[in-house]
Design a protein around this motif. Structure first.
Motif, PDB file in Angstrom:
ATOM      1  N   SER A  97     -38.609 -11.369  34.605  1.00 37.98           N
ATOM      2  CA  SER A  97     -37.744 -11.297  35.968  1.00 37.98           C
ATOM      3  C   SER A  97     -36.480 -10.387  35.662  1.00 37.98           C
ATOM      4  N   LEU A  98     -36.457  -9.652  34.186  1.00 37.23           N
ATOM      5  CA  LEU A  98     -35.416  -8.711  33.977  1.00 37.23           C
ATOM      6  C   LEU A  98     -34.154  -9.205  34.432  1.00 37.23           C
ATOM      7  N   ALA A  99     -33.611 -10.352  34.377  1.00 35.28           N
ATOM      8  CA  ALA A  99     -32.493 -10.857  34.792  1.00 35.28           C
ATOM      9  C   ALA A  99     -31.663 -11.497  33.578  1.00 35.28           C
ATOM     10  N   GLY A 100     -32.000 -10.799  32.438  1.00 36.91           N
ATOM     11  CA  GLY A 100     -30.915 -11.017  31.135  1.00 36.91           C
ATOM     12  C   GLY A 100     -29.727 -10.310  31.535  1.00 36.91           C
ATOM     13  N   SER A 101     -28.675 -10.986  30.516  1.00 37.39           N
ATOM     14  CA  SER A 101     -27.449 -10.287  30.456  1.00 37.39           C
ATOM     15  C   SER A 101     -27.801  -8.835  30.285  1.00 37.39           C
ATOM     16  N   GLY A 102     -26.761  -8.003  30.842  1.00 38.43           N
ATOM     17  CA  GLY A 102     -26.829  -6.492  30.774  1.00 38.43           C
ATOM     18  C   GLY A 102     -27.974  -5.827  31.059  1.00 38.43           C
ATOM     19  N   GLN A 103     -29.145  -6.628  31.811  1.00 40.61           N
ATOM     20  CA  GLN A 103     -30.306  -5.911  32.251  1.00 40.61           C
ATOM     21  C   GLN A 103     -30.375  -5.551  33.763  1.00 40.61           C
ATOM     22  N   THR A 108     -33.072  -2.476  38.232  1.00 33.74           N
ATOM     23  CA  THR A 108     -32.910  -1.649  39.328  1.00 33.74           C
ATOM     24  C   THR A 108     -34.102  -0.289  39.104  1.00 33.74           C
ATOM     25  N   VAL A 109     -33.957  -0.062  37.679  1.00 36.25           N
ATOM     26  CA  VAL A 109     -35.018   1.110  37.579  1.00 36.25           C
ATOM     27  C   VAL A 109     -36.261   0.502  37.799  1.00 36.25           C
ATOM     28  N   TRP A 110     -36.638  -0.582  37.448  1.00 32.23           N
ATOM     29  CA  TRP A 110     -38.111  -1.409  37.786  1.00 32.23           C
ATOM     30  C   TRP A 110     -38.332  -1.568  39.214  1.00 32.23           C
ATOM     31  N   LEU A 111     -37.379  -1.926  40.144  1.00 29.56           N
ATOM     32  CA  LEU A 111     -37.498  -2.011  41.729  1.00 29.56           C
ATOM     33  C   LEU A 111     -37.746  -0.398  41.958  1.00 29.56           C
ATOM     34  N   THR A 161     -50.116 -19.360  39.444  1.00 25.28           N
ATOM     35  CA  THR A 161     -50.041 -18.106  38.561  1.00 25.28           C
ATOM     36  C   THR A 161     -49.667 -16.988  39.647  1.00 25.28           C
ATOM     37  N   ARG A 162     -50.249 -16.961  40.774  1.00 28.87           N
ATOM     38  CA  ARG A 162     -49.876 -15.855  41.774  1.00 28.87           C
ATOM     39  C   ARG A 162     -48.595 -16.269  42.284  1.00 28.87           C
ATOM     40  N   ALA A 163     -48.197 -17.644  42.607  1.00 24.36           N
ATOM     41  CA  ALA A 163     -46.881 -18.018  43.005  1.00 24.36           C
ATOM     42  C   ALA A 163     -45.865 -17.577  42.153  1.00 24.36           C
ATOM     43  N   LEU A 164     -46.107 -17.589  40.740  1.00 17.32           N
ATOM     44  CA  LEU A 164     -45.230 -17.475  39.881  1.00 17.32           C
ATOM     45  C   LEU A 164     -44.816 -15.947  39.811  1.00 17.32           C
ATOM     46  N   ARG A 165     -45.789 -15.258  39.917  1.00 13.35           N
ATOM     47  CA  ARG A 165     -45.657 -13.554  40.025  1.00 13.35           C
ATOM     48  C   ARG A 165     -44.650 -13.092  41.036  1.00 13.35           C
ATOM     49  N   THR A 166     -45.072 -13.621  42.324  1.00  8.64           N
ATOM     50  CA  THR A 166     -44.149 -13.426  43.363  1.00  8.64           C
ATOM     51  C   THR A 166     -42.874 -14.167  43.418  1.00  8.64           C
ATOM     52  N   GLN A 173     -35.434  -8.662  42.137  1.00 10.02           N
ATOM     53  CA  GLN A 173     -34.828  -8.170  43.341  1.00 10.02           C
ATOM     54  C   GLN A 173     -33.393  -8.626  43.618  1.00 10.02           C
ATOM     55  N   HIS A 174     -33.170  -9.964  43.701  1.00 11.32           N
ATOM     56  CA  HIS A 174     -31.847 -10.646  43.998  1.00 11.32           C
ATOM     57  C   HIS A 174     -31.134 -10.264  42.528  1.00 11.32           C
ATOM     58  N   PHE A 175     -31.357 -10.273  41.327  1.00 16.39           N
ATOM     59  CA  PHE A 175     -30.708 -10.110  40.420  1.00 16.39           C
ATOM     60  C   PHE A 175     -30.103  -8.536  40.546  1.00 16.39           C
ATOM     61  N   ALA A 176     -30.905  -7.636  40.811  1.00 21.25           N
ATOM     62  CA  ALA A 176     -30.774  -6.081  40.908  1.00 21.25           C
ATOM     63  C   ALA A 176     -29.597  -5.878  42.116  1.00 21.25           C
ATOM     64  N   LEU A 177     -29.749  -6.457  43.080  1.00 19.75           N
ATOM     65  CA  LEU A 177     -28.697  -6.621  44.126  1.00 19.75           C
ATOM     66  C   LEU A 177     -27.482  -7.510  43.978  1.00 19.75           C
ATOM     67  N   GLY A 178     -27.439  -8.175  42.895  1.00 21.24           N
ATOM     68  CA  GLY A 178     -26.044  -8.772  42.465  1.00 21.24           C
ATOM     69  C   GLY A 178     -26.195 -10.166  43.348  1.00 21.24           C
ATOM     70  N   LEU A 179     -27.102 -10.677  43.932  1.00 27.79           N
ATOM     71  CA  LEU A 179     -27.403 -11.865  44.688  1.00 27.79           C
ATOM     72  C   LEU A 179     -27.412 -12.996  43.572  1.00 27.79           C
ATOM     73  N   VAL A 180     -28.057 -12.874  42.521  1.00 29.13           N
ATOM     74  CA  VAL A 180     -27.882 -14.010  41.616  1.00 29.13           C
ATOM     75  C   VAL A 180     -27.387 -13.585  40.268  1.00 29.13           C
ATOM     76  N   THR A 181     -26.718 -14.402  39.494  1.00 32.83           N
ATOM     77  CA  THR A 181     -26.478 -14.015  37.877  1.00 32.83           C
ATOM     78  C   THR A 181     -27.351 -14.321  37.071  1.00 32.83           C
ATOM     79  N   THR A 182     -27.482 -13.962  35.781  1.00 30.88           N
ATOM     80  CA  THR A 182     -28.359 -14.282  34.606  1.00 30.88           C
ATOM     81  C   THR A 182     -28.379 -15.865  34.684  1.00 30.88           C
ATOM     82  N   ARG A 183     -27.225 -16.591  34.713  1.00 33.26           N
ATOM     83  CA  ARG A 183     -27.384 -18.012  34.500  1.00 33.26           C
ATOM     84  C   ARG A 183     -28.019 -18.488  35.483  1.00 33.26           C
TER      85      ARG A 183
END
Length: 206
Positions: A97-103, A108-111, A161-166, A173-183
């Motif tokens: 998910s690339l949603a770790g602390s400091g990521q 953003t780069v991935w998106l 598996t397909r559902a997990l990837r989506t 996306q939500h993490f990059a936009l600041g809509l969710v935190t790492t926690r």
């Protein structure tokens, strides 16, 4: 004596510089001069390492994938999970998910690369290969959990598996936009997996 150059380290250093610039300015803002300055190497060194800009960008994308895999492997090695499917799946999905602390910059780069892949076949090929490999890994982990008696045997491996990837792509996306935190992102992953565990496993984790 000629100075020894660690070419692998230089490639990674340049890739990190490219990713930093993409996070700041987008792919269009990546110039040879700025990459060299950010990586603290000469422009000639960048050109010798990556003869074309496309090769440099492609390696930067591969670099993000490799860093994600290495980070996940380190966390699993130090988790003390003793082969727990729950821990293996949780860590794997958190890293994907690339949603770790400091990521956030990395997400953003991935998106940015994902968006560019809509019109660039070279990026699209790399991302398709990554999704195929990560899908196989997730399917293996699900089946591993079933065989270990941790995951419900009726769970549809291919469908989940397909559902997990989506699901994971949405968290990125939500993490990059600041809509969710790492926690909260990691909690979403654990909440999603909670319904998978067998009654025996759920009791041991409660």
């Amino acid at each position: 004596m000629p100075r020894h150059v660690d070419h692998d380290a230089r490639r990674r250093r340049i890739a990190d510089a490219v990713c930093d610039l993409i996070a700041d300015r987008g792919i269009e803002g990546v110039t040879l001069r700025d990459v060299a300055a950010r990586a603290e190497v000469s422009m000639g060194a960048v050109q010798r390492t990556f003869p074309t800009g496309d090769l440099m960008l492609g390696f930067a994308l591969d670099h993000i994938i490799a860093k994600t895999q290495e980070r996940g492997a380190r966390r699993i090695d130090t988790s003390g999970s003793k082969g727990s499917a729950k821990t293996l799946l949780s860590i794997t999905l958190q890293e994907m998910s690339l949603a770790g602390s400091g990521q956030r910059a990395e997400a953003t780069v991935w998106l940015t690369f994902t968006a560019a892949a809509a019109v660039r076949e070279d990026f699209r090929a790399v991302l398709r290969e990554h999704h195929e490999k990560s899908g196989k890994l997730l399917a293996w982990l699900i089946d591993y959990g079933k065989n270990a008696g941790e995951i419900r045997p009726d769970l549809n491996t291919a469908g989940e598996t397909r559902a997990l990837r989506t699901f994971v792509d949405g968290i990125t996306q939500h993490f990059a936009l600041g809509l969710v935190t790492t926690r909260s992102a990691h909690r979403l992953i654990d909440d999603h997996l909670r319904g998978w565990w067998t009654s025996r496993e759920a009791k041991t984790r409660s």
